[in-house]
Design an enzyme around this catalytic site. Structure first.
Site, PDB file in Angstrom:
ATOM      1  N   HIS A   1       0.675  -1.180   0.497  1.00  0.00           N
ATOM      2  CA  HIS A   1       0.085  -0.784   0.065  1.00  0.00           C
ATOM      3  C   HIS A   1       0.792   1.343  -0.096  1.00  0.00           C
ATOM      4  CE1 HIS A   1      -3.993  -2.529   0.442  1.00  0.00           C
ATOM      5  NE2 HIS A   1      -3.257  -2.694   1.208  1.00  0.00           N
TER       6      HIS A   1
ATOM      7  N   ASP B   1      -3.138 -10.096  -2.199  1.00  0.00           N
ATOM      8  CA  ASP B   1      -3.335 -10.075  -0.957  1.00  0.00           C
ATOM      9  C   ASP B   1      -4.657  -9.965  -1.324  1.00  0.00           C
ATOM     10  OD1 ASP B   1      -2.038  -8.677   1.344  1.00  0.00           O
ATOM     11  OD2 ASP B   1      -3.726  -7.550   0.448  1.00  0.00           O
TER      12      ASP B   1
END
Length: 347
Positions: A130, A166
């Protein structure tokens, strides 16, 4: 003295410093995640693996992805407790741990690119996918996958594939390579969901148009659904791209018991995904495959899934289970195929 790693071995990289990153009481990205993984690997060792300690990333390696402003900010909070965003807190050792996580990712790439190991798995925290070039967020400080991809490019890989399984879309990795074709980013994730990116029409811009592949699933999808997406889209595009290095942002929060994710994947499903990427690596890039630990918050699901993937790296083969696929997964696949067909007609 540096540990000698047999060329036929799977390299596992980890360090006790990763336990020192403490994002706060009750935070899902806790040190117990890695402790449970290492406990399972210790109690049920996988033959053909070698575990060693990593080095920290250099300033140049961090700067290959991140802006000077972000690097300076993280250095200012190093040694302190700080709140970066509502989800992301750091303790005094967090920045050093994150720098070591990035270095472990680079070191794994160096080992496979130089033929010093068959493949590798960086068992690190905090995770990274992220973290955008100019912003730490979503439990992540430095983007381990992007930094590792840049290291692979520097070591001679003209094309690098980053596959992200993910449950959350890796907005940071996508942002790092949004306008480039020397690194292809592929992601299968829950959508709409945090961080809000990863829709099928997000395909890159400029020279990178067609080199970002997103499959957003609505939730509740199974091993068979993931198998369909891999076999009908992700693998055909990757085979056409012919990467010279493959990285996997290996998050395990799509496990069926994960308290954050909303998917229904089993540890054998993760092993099947890993097997698919290993077979691809064996066929197109001399087996150059590195997994990087991202999310996963069911301690049992995480640890068993990591163990299953380590078994695959060391030689086991798993196939996706046959079974009925969900209509919404077929719809998501259809949308992503339509987005990719202008660039990869065979899908």
């Amino acid at each position: 003295m540096r540990k000698v790693i047999p060329m036929s071995s799977t390299l596992l990289l980890t360090d006790p410093l990763f336990f020192q990153h403490d994002p706060g009481q009750g935070h899902p990205e806790s040190p117990s995640r890695l402790r449970r993984i290492l406990g399972v690997l210790a109690s049920t060792p996988v033959k053909g693996t070698v575990m060693t300690a990593p080095r920290s990333a250099t300033e140049a390696e961090l700067a290959s992805v991140h802006t000077p402003e972000l690097l300076a900010y993280l250095q200012r909070i190093n040694g302190h407790r700080a709140q970066i965003d509502p989800d992301t807190q750091v303790s005094p050792d967090s920045v050093d741990a994150a720098r070591l996580a990035a270095g472990a990712s680079v070191q794994a790439v160096e080992a496979v690119m130089k033929g010093e190991a068959r493949n590798g798995f960086a068992l690190v925290r905090p995770p990274g996918h992220h973290a955008e070039p100019d912003k730490a967020m979503g439990f992540c400080l430095y983007n381990n996958a992007a930094i590792a991809a840049e290291a692979g490019r520097k070591l001679g890989a003209e094309r690098v594939l980053v596959l992200d399984w993910d449950v959350h879309h890796g907005n940071g990795t996508q942002a790092a390579f949004w306008s480039r074709r020397d690194v292809m980013y592929q992601s299968v994730h829950q959508f709409p969901y945090f961080p809000g990116t990863g829709a099928a029409p997000e395909v890159g811009v400029g020279a990178g148009e067609g080199y970002t592949v997103n499959v957003g699933l609505p939730g509740g999808n199974s091993d068979a659904d993931y198998g369909m997406i891999f076999e009908e889209l992700l693998l055909p595009v990757a085979e056409a791209y012919r990467p010279q290095l493959i990285l996997v942002s290996a998050g395990f929060d799509s496990h069926q018991h994960d308290p954050i994710g909303g998917m229904d994947v089993s540890e054998r499903g993760f092993a099947a995904m890993c097997s698919a990427m290993k077979s691809l690596a064996d066929s197109v890039c001399q087996g150059r495959l590195v997994l990087l630990l991202e999310g996963g918050y069911s301690l049992e699901g995480l640890s068993q899934s990591v163990h299953a993937c380590v078994e695959v790296l060391a030689g086991r083969k798993d196939s996706f289970p046959t079974g009925e696929t969900h209509a919404d997964a077929k719809d998501a696949l259809r949308a992503s195929r339509e987005a990719m067909r202008p660039y990869w007609p065979r899908v």
